[in-house]
Design an enzyme around this catalytic site. Structure first.
Site, short mmCIF file in Angstrom:
data_model
loop_
_atom_site.label_atom_id
_atom_site.label_comp_id
_atom_site.label_asym_id
_atom_site.label_seq_id
_atom_site.Cartn_x
_atom_site.Cartn_y
_atom_site.Cartn_z
CG ASN B 664 -1.79 1.22 1.33
OD1 ASN B 664 -1.43 2.31 0.87
ND2 ASN B 664 -2.96 1.07 1.93
N GLY B 734 9.52 -6.63 5.08
CA GLY B 734 9.07 -5.66 6.07
C GLY B 734 9.66 -4.28 5.82
CD GLU B 737 12.25 -2.94 13.25
OE1 GLU B 737 12.98 -2.79 14.23
OE2 GLU B 737 11.82 -4.06 12.90
#
Lengths: 164, 770
Positions: B664, B734, B737
């Site tokens: 997204n 991911g 971070e």
């Protein structure tokens, strides 16, 4: 003397130590107003008293007697809310109600010509709605997730338009 | 953390290296990578309106019948013991129900220590909690006062009198270095890496730099304070918490208080920022114990000072980075060693050398981390642990080497990018770092940079450009269960005990479910944040999204099988096997002949079912061991430094990322910017001030610990290669971070470019530039 909260008169708390913040959250269960530090440093507890932004954690409930308090629940619905969502001016959402309350009052401050630290001409009758003006004026409302760009975009969008 | 572990992981990696991809559960690329509909759209957060109206429920807004309020008392000494504790006046104060100290606290064991894969553990400290009169660090909880109102509890806490006998404490970093420990492994990696003779290569290198970089303590400073509401009903325990470890917290509380796991429920639908700080600490245990003693529900909300006192943050560190290069700038020696703090009762090693192992090729390596023991609140993970400070050191050193060589720092990096893991030789699953650098440099206008420092000036302002690289390893957790319910009206619900702390978990998983099931986005609901749902791992290591994608993907496979059974002989897809159909267009579709389609509504109607529910967990994350999997960034910064005051103003930041599929772009951009802003804070203002004489934190306040405010944050541009990783669910890695590492170095390097002053100690405050 009663406190008017979002148009409804409420009696001040019996315990004089109760802050406006704790009265709103713990007594009236208006929990849209958030607590981030209880030290006046983060802005999460920002509400409006007589239309001006204040930190409710540093305000005793008794100080609001005879005055009109507006919280995020009282602002709702406000064009800033939709703009914050559309511009992704939030992540965890915890600082968001305080940001929106502060922004609502801040827009009025700029419209009233109140200068800020970054205003070039302190004697000018009107202050421009620039990105720097918004950034400076919103610097009392901390965001740790890092939604700053979206917050400023949302405020500029609402302030520049005719929606407020 | 042992030699056995090192050997075991090394063996598994070797074996997996020989196993063909197709034999692995995650062996072939996720077919949905090629069929994105909702995935990839800039959908606004589904919970945005709730949050923007203040109606999203956070923990301390919980009100239970008969609820009471607690306040903690923190030790004012660092080491020693309580000699006298007089709670008489506090107990007599209006509204007070309980003063809990080591004398009446229930006798409890040690909180099970967190690990990335253990769903039964979430703790950060192996110290006993109010079990004895000992004080082991400054700020430790020594008493809790429970009263009918918060004001009564706060006041009564001031009436508790405590005398301490002080003992000597270890509080000085420099002194403690002599007794530093050397762990065998750092997380799942071998700690000491030695390839060739790096010191000799450094001495004989044509170009070399060799410096020490220092970084301070940091605190997470989520704007929401930590809070708990706990209530006992017989031996059933209800806990409203603000946590990024819902199931592990429930399980740990069950084992600690000696009740069955199914008797403990932890609810945490919205977390007001986590960043690694919202795991399990003393406050949950104290509140649950107080609720048991008081026989009433208890709410505890830490003060901001309390958060600093009992929730650990990022460890301070001192890192040596030395790089030797040949005449063309090719690295011959990469030395990265250092010290950080980790007390024996802590668990988190601040893995600042892990990124270095995969970042650059070098003829030789020497890498080792050492840990010093101080009497402090144990440190923990804080957003991008390790890489944040590791990248500051290494990427400053690379910039220093480029300056020594009179070579463009981007070019120096490009010359040293590896084509496989420099140490293990494992192939990268996907690695377009070169593209991230060149795309980013072009968009940023890097060619405008003047190589000679201190040459661009406008009035009092010196302008500089700088860059730095960042990286973060891919992680996917085992044990991510997802329950999927498909209803006869064509709607679906996804539920799991996962976490929403601003990442957009519900939004992105709804987008994913829509594509995975072939349903419109509006037909999907996602429910999170309750241990009564099927178990999910912690939200940590930027792993939650892909872990849940894998879980939901497995559940969708089970749903397909179940629907195929229910479809019956009258179905247009009758006779097809599981491998011959897929979920699409609101039903089951033949892969070979898309005209053969049976809708979910029709299947359920024919079967006389209102809904079908399946639960599944993601496959074991073996891809992590077979491939070297990293996301990477190229960070660019333009800033001004006042020649008069030393003030640094960052005017522009750009992050160019190589991190797989972007699920997204709206929420991803927010997360990446957010990470970059935390890097900006670490570069310029953030420091937990620690009094080395007393062992006490001196600035436990958002007024004295400066996180970036609006005027500090410039417009931040983010871009990405968008290349899917063929080894991960949805091709994603991911991103929570990834934004942070590299930013502090880019800023420090831009400061050098502006002023000619090299600052090797964060934060870069005015005094360091005057």
């Amino acid at each position: 003397m009663d406190i008017t909260v979002n148009g409804t008169a409420v009696a001040p708390p019996d315990d004089a130590r109760v802050s406006l913040l704790d009265m709103l959250r713990d007594h009236l269960h208006l929990t849209g107003t958030k607590v981030g530090c209880n030290q006046g440093a983060c802005g999460a507890c920002t509400v409006l008293i007589d239309g001006r932004r204040v930190l409710s954690c540093l305000t005793l409930a008794a100080q609001a007697a005879g005055r009109e308090v507006t919280t995020i629940e009282g602002l709702d619905p406000h064009p800033l809310q939709a703009a914050f969502v559309e511009r992704d001016g939030l992540q965890c959402g915890y600082c968001t109600p305080g940001q929106i309350c502060a922004a609502a009052a801040m827009i009025d401050e700029v419209r009233a010509g109140v200068p800020s630290y970054v205003t070039a001409d302190l004697s000018a009758e009107s202050v421009p709605f620039s990105r720097d003006e918004v950034r400076e004026r919103m610097s009392g409302n901390l965001c740790r997730c890092g939604a700053h760009n979206g917050i400023v975009d949302a405020i500029l969008e609402v302030a520049d338009g005719s929606t407020v | 953390m042992s030699r056995v572990q090192n050997a075991a992981i090394s063996s598994v990696r070797t074996v997996l290296g020989w196993v063909p991809d197709r034999w692995l559960p995650s062996g072939s690329p996720d077919p949905l990578i090629a069929r994105q509909q909702e995935i990839g759209r800039p959908t606004s957060r589904v919970d945005g309106p709730l949050k923007a109206s203040g109606r999203a429920p956070f923990v301390t807004e919980t009100v239970l019948a008969g609820q009471t309020y607690a306040t903690l008392i923190h030790s004012t000494i660092t080491r020693g013991r309580i000699l006298r504790l007089d709670s008489t006046a506090a107990e007599a104060a209006p509204g007070v129900l309980l003063v809990m100290t080591y004398r009446n606290m229930p006798r409890l064991g040690i909180v099970p220590m967190a690990s990335l894969t253990n769903l039964g553990a979430a703790g950060n400290s192996a110290l006993p909690i109010m079990q004895d009169p000992e004080v082991r660090y400054n700020g430790q909880v020594v008493a809790a006062v429970v009263a009918e109102t918060q004001e009564q509890a706060d006041h009564a806490a001031t009436l508790v009198e405590i005398d301490y006998a002080q003992e000597p404490a270890a509080t000085r970093f420099e002194d403690a270095k002599a007794g530093a420990r050397t762990l065998t492994s750092i997380l799942i990696e071998r700690n000491h890496v030695s390839v060739g003779d790096a010191e000799r290569e450094l001495r004989s290198a044509v170009h070399a730099v060799d410096n020490v970089y220092r970084t301070p303590r940091h605190n997470h400073n989520a704007i929401e304070l930590h809070g708990v509401v706990a209530a006992w009903d017989g031996d059933a325990l209800l806990v409203h918490d603000s946590t990024q470890a819902i199931v592990p917290t429930a399980n740990a509380l069950a084992s600690l208080f000696g009740v069955a796991k199914e008797k403990v429920r932890v609810i945490s639908p919205y977390v007001g920022g986590g960043f690694g700080g919202k795991m399990m600490w003393d406050h949950q245990v104290v509140t649950v114990a107080a609720a048991r003693l008081a026989g009433r529900p208890v709410r505890l909300r830490l003060t901001r000072e309390g958060v600093y006192r009992i929730i650990g943050g990022r460890s301070p560190a001192e890192q040596r980075v030395a790089i030797g290069a040949d005449a063309d700038g090719r690295f011959a020696a990469m030395i990265h060693t250092g010290y950080s703090v980790m007390p024996p009762y802590g668990r988190f090693p601040e893995q600042y050398t892990l990124g270095t192992r995969a970042a650059y090729r070098s003829k030789s390596f020497e890498i080792i981390q050492r840990h010093v023991d101080l009497d402090i609140v144990p440190n923990t993970f804080m957003r991008t642990p390790g890489e944040t400070i590791g990248a500051f050191a290494v990427e400053s050193a690379v910039d220093e080497l480029a300056h020594v060589m009179d070579l463009d720092p981007v070019e120096l990096r490009l010359r040293n990018l590896p084509d496989r893991h420099p140490l293990s030789g494992q192939p990268f699953s996907q690695h377009a770092v070169h593209q991230a650098w060149t795309d980013g440099a072009e968009r940023f206008g890097w060619s405008r940079r003047q190589a000679k420092p201190g040459t661009v000036r406008d009035g009092e302002w010196l302008t500089g450009l700088g860059c730095g690289a960042g990286s973060f390893p891919y992680a996917r957790m085992p044990g991510a269960n997802v329950r999927l319910t498909l209803r006869r009206d064509g709607s679906a619900e996804v539920s799991t005990a996962a976490h929403e702390m601003g990442m957009g978990t519900a939004t992105v998983q709804a987008q994913h479910a829509a594509d995975r099931l072939g349903l419109p986005l509006e037909q999907i609901t996602v429910t999170l944040g309750d241990s009564a749902l099927v178990a999910a791992p912690i939200a940590g290591g930027s792993s939650q999204t892909v872990s849940l994608v894998a879980g939901l993907s497995a559940a969708a496979d089970d749903l397909r099988d179940e629907l195929l059974r229910l479809a019956g002989p009258d179905s247009p897809i009758a006779g097809l096997k599981a491998a011959e159909v897929r979920l699409a267009d609101g039903g089951l579709v033949s892969v070979a002949d898309p005209a053969r389609h049976d809708g979910y509504r029709e299947i359920l109607a024919r079967a006389g079912r209102d809904e079908v529910t399946v639960t599944a967990a993601g496959s074991p994350p073996l891809e992590m061991l077979k491939y070297s999997m990293h996301s990477s960034s190229a960070i660019f910064c333009e800033l001004r430094v006042s020649a008069v005051t030393g003030e640094v103003r960052v005017d522009r930041l750009l992050g160019s990322f190589d991190c797989g599929t972007i699920l997204n772009p709206k929420t991803a951009a927010g997360q990446l910017r957010g990470g970059m802003i935390m890097g900006l804070g670490s570069a310029l203002t953030e420091e937990t001030l620690f009094d080395e004489r007393t062992g006490r934190i001196m600035n436990p306040s958002l007024a004295d610990y400066h996180i970036p405010a609006h005027l500090d944050v410039p417009p931040i541009e983010v871009m990405w290669t968008g290349i899917p990783d063929p080894r991960t669910p949805m091709g994603a890695r991911g991103i929570g971070e990834l934004g942070t590492p590299g930013v502090a170095a880019a800023i420090a390097n831009a400061v050098f470019n502006a002023t000619g002053k090299r600052v090797r100690e964060l934060p870069i405050t005015l005094d360091k530039l005057l």
